[in-house]
Design an enzyme around this catalytic site. Structure first.
Site, PDB file in Angstrom:
ATOM      1  N   GLU A 199       0.511  -1.138   0.246  1.00 25.48           N
ATOM      2  CA  GLU A 199      -0.049   0.038  -0.122  1.00 25.48           C
ATOM      3  C   GLU A 199       0.728   1.280  -0.031  1.00 25.48           C
ATOM      4  O   GLU A 199       0.773   2.316   0.566  1.00 25.48           O
ATOM      5  CB  GLU A 199      -1.289   0.250   1.357  1.00 25.48           C
ATOM      6  CG  GLU A 199      -2.096  -1.243   0.348  1.00 25.48           C
ATOM      7  CD  GLU A 199      -3.355  -0.911   1.852  1.00 25.48           C
ATOM      8  OE1 GLU A 199      -4.687  -2.056   1.860  1.00 25.48           O
ATOM      9  OE2 GLU A 199      -2.687  -0.854   3.120  1.00 25.48           O
ATOM     10  N   GLU A 317      -5.020  -8.286  -1.513  1.00 25.15           N
ATOM     11  CA  GLU A 317      -5.274  -8.453  -0.229  1.00 25.15           C
ATOM     12  C   GLU A 317      -6.621  -7.472  -0.469  1.00 25.15           C
ATOM     13  O   GLU A 317      -6.754  -7.122  -1.043  1.00 25.15           O
ATOM     14  CB  GLU A 317      -4.747  -7.843   1.033  1.00 25.15           C
ATOM     15  CG  GLU A 317      -4.838  -7.607   2.300  1.00 25.15           C
ATOM     16  CD  GLU A 317      -3.774  -6.422   2.494  1.00 25.15           C
ATOM     17  OE1 GLU A 317      -2.702  -6.627   2.210  1.00 25.15           O
ATOM     18  OE2 GLU A 317      -4.375  -5.898   3.903  1.00 25.15           O
TER      19      GLU A 317
END
Length: 540
Positions: A199, A317
């Site tokens: 991220e 994810e």
């Protein structure tokens, strides 16, 4: 247009006309194109994550992680091992928010290697943490014993400097990652793929790295892997960026890193919002809301085709609700409506693998963090893994939006498997199946001599094969115990799914019906239907 073609068009349109009888029973037909695959998934599509969060990780005055971290997970639990082994090959992705603060205790370290501690100075409220090699040994022995396929997320901030805001600059120091890889190869540990960063793409979550630096470092990582694995038969794949999809950033990453560097493009999905959102249940039961994310899967696939056709897409994810998931939602039956819909929807857009956050930990763990008893979504994932094959087929239906339908080639055998998700609170669907030419499965139980059967007698060229035989199909109907959507016990064909007295995962046994009898999908239930005689050339 010839008569035969005209008739086929007429028949297909006829099958898509809705017919309703009774106050809560709706007859519907699904038309499946068995001649063409619209997409293809990986043989091991189902994936689950292991995270780094320590027990002190809390959200909304709840601390649901316990000892679920890669660092402290109880690897000696027989039920944990059996839960993974039930898949035969379960993909496990190691990574998460703290991944870019993990130092590997190997080689010549420039800083001490200590465990995570709470601190306001660190990312996400924690200091840097340490992966000790004796723990890495234990983890790999466990993975080897359970047959897991492993993706490891590397620290992409190592050696960088924090700039203004959440931006980080400077070159990535690859030495610590290279030392970990050298150690891993020396021990003959099998790592399927290495993922770079978590991220950090686009605007980032907590920290971000510019796309120019990211692409440059991916080229370095690829060279490191080539060098470390030069004497290995199998070379691990490179995954990135493990973030939230932003079209320009992702396009630039593929363009700047160039062909042959990035094998798999990973992106994250948390489309249900915050874990404490009071609308969480309503979102899960709203078919329009669930379908709203389909554009993301479509856009990721398009970006890859246009800018990096050498790569493929993974959901790296996905926990549904972020900040550890929704208490008494993410760990209950109702979450499987979202979860299996995500599987079906992402598959249609060439998503090869879908990694669930998490195998253990938070409220979205597939397994309970202390006992490792499976939550309902575990069984949903296991059924998908066993029944849904690689080939994805096109579907048309006259059903309302509350009946979601996905069709794949069956896994490891002939025929097709349907996934049917009934989000309606009141309607039972009587489902018929057609291949656009012949009715394979009649939707109307009252029609012994239907119009279509009469047509078939006059035009014998319309379907002769298996639809005229009488063979069994398999049905797997999923519902919540006592009709409670927030039950932690899932029923399969009315039987509770719980570990056996010997601590084994229960057998997932279907019920069998004549292949031509209607399929009934009750309100707020999920079903897998296996049609072994469906003529699907695309599945040959």
């Amino acid at each position: 247009m010839g008569f035969n073609v005209c008739f086929l068009v007429f028949l297909s349109c006829l099958l898509l006309l809705p017919v309703t009888f009774g106050s809560n029973m709706v007859q519907t037909t699904i038309v499946i194109d068995g001649k063409h695959r619209i997409a293809e998934i990986d043989e091991n599509f189902v994936c689950a994550t292991l995270d780094w969060w320590p027990p002190e990780k809390c959200n909304y005055d709840q601390c649901p992680w316990g000892y679920a971290s890669l660092i402290n997970l109880n690897l000696n639990s027989p039920l944990l091992a059996k839960a993974i082994q039930a898949f035969r090959t379960l993909r496990i992705r190691i990574g998460g928010s703290l991944q870019d603060q993990v130092i590997y205790d190997v080689g010549d370290l420039k800083t001490p290697c200590t465990q995570f501690n709470k601190t306001d100075a660190g990312l996400f409220g924690f200091s840097k943490g340490c992966l000790y090699m004796n723990r890495w040994d234990e983890v790999n022995r466990f993975f080897n014993a359970t047959g897991a396929i492993v993706t490891f997320g590397l620290n992409a901030l190592y050696g960088r400097d924090k700039l203004s805001g959440n931006a980080w600059g400077g070159d990535w120091d690859h030495t610590n990652a290279q030392d970990l890889m050298n150690y891993t190869v020396s021990k003959d540990y099998a790592i399927d793929s290495w993922e770079f960063g978590n991220e950090l793409s686009g605007s980032g979550i907590g920290a971000s790295v510019s796309v120019e630096l990211y692409a440059k470092d991916l080229i370095v990582l690829k060279d490191v892997i080539k060098n470390v694995y030069k004497n290995s038969q199998k070379k691990p794949l490179v995954l990135a960026p493990g973030g939230f999809y932003e079209e320009k950033w992702y396009s630039d990453l593929l363009r700047l890193s160039g062909p042959g560097v990035l094998d798999l493009v990973t992106h994250h999905i948390y489309n249900l919002g915050a874990g404490n959102d009071p609308q969480l249940v309503n979102k899960i039961l709203d078919p329009k809301y669930l379908s709203g994310i389909s554009g993301t899967f479509q856009n990721v696939n398009r970006t890859i085709q246009e800018h990096g056709p050498w790569a493929a897409a993974w959901v790296g994810e996905a926990g549904g609700a972020y900040n550890s998931g929704g208490r008494q939602v993410s760990d209950t039956f109702i979450n499987s409506f979202w979860y299996l819909d995500q599987f079906g929807m992402s598959s249609k857009h060439n998503t090869k693998v879908y990694c669930r956050q998490a195998l253990v930990g938070g409220f979205y763990g597939l397994l309970e963090k202390e006992t490792f008893v499976p939550n309902p979504d575990y069984y949903s994932a296991l059924l998908w893994h066993r029944l849904m094959g690689k080939g994805v087929l096109g579907v048309q239906t006259n059903a309302s939006e509350y009946l979601k339908a996905y069709v794949h080639c069956s896994k490891g055998r002939a025929g097709i498997t349907l996934l049917l998700i009934n989000l309606s609170k009141e309607t039972t669907f009587a489902v018929g199946v057609s291949n656009g030419v012949k009715v394979v499965l009649q939707a109307d139980p009252m029609k012994k001599n239907s119009f279509l059967e009469a047509i078939k007698r006059k035009f014998s060229w319309v379907g002769k094969k298996a639809s005229d035989g009488y063979l069994n199909r398999e049905e797997y109907h999923l519902s919540p115990k006592d009709g409670d959507l927030r039950s932690k016990i899932m029923l399969l064909n009315g039987i509770p799914l719980v570990p056996t007295v010997t601590g084994d995962i229960p057998n997932l046994e279907p019920v069998r019906h004549g292949v031509k009898s209607p399929v009934y999908i009750n309100p707020l239930t999920i079903s897998f239907i296996v049609l072994p005689t469906f003529d699907a050339p695309a599945c040959s």
